[in-house]
Scaffold this motif. Sequence first.
Motif: not given
Length: 201
Positions: A127-151
């Motif tokens: 499912e992940n291999e067939e995913f079309k999009g710009n995130s890691i997709g189904p079942g993926g994990i994302e780590f993000r630093i908290a932002l103090l301003k707008e992205p």
Amino acid sequence: MDNEVIKFRHYTWGPLLYSSKITPERVTKVLEICNRAKDSYAHNLAGHLNQELELPALEIFNILNPYFRSYVRCGEETKLLRDLPLMTMQSAWVNYMTAGDFNPPHNHDGALSFVLFLKVPDELKKENEEFKGNSIGPGGIEFRIALLKEPKEYHYSLDSNQFFPIEGEIFIFPAHLEHWVYPFKSKGTRISISGNLVEKK
């Protein structure tokens, strides 16, 4: 002019996100502990998951401690950590994630946290291999630093890392680092464990 040699330095900022692959023997030991788990831990967690069960923190700590020590060495070598105190594990749990489950953006208690992937179904990989999009997709994990301003004000810096899980891969990171898991639709159960480390008293 074109042959000019330019010397430079660069500085790494932000939280230390570490990954390694644990041995198959350790994966087997952890899975054996997970198979004995019975008590729900969901009331302490942010996840919208099929099943989250409490694990014996000390047993998990004893199996994974070489990787926590490796995290400290990595921090010292990269100069991203200084004077990290001795740690012990406060809590640990297993996540059984099925179709439609997800983990919303959250962080953890304590000083350090980890996630270890134990089982990634073939259906989810497909499912992940067939995913079309710009995130890691189904079942993926994302780590993000908290932002103090707008992205949009962070054009020239990296504030997140995304990964599709690999069986046996462990991530160790400061507990305050925000992260989440994307849902999926395929059959099968994605199994991971997580936990929090605190300063040893």
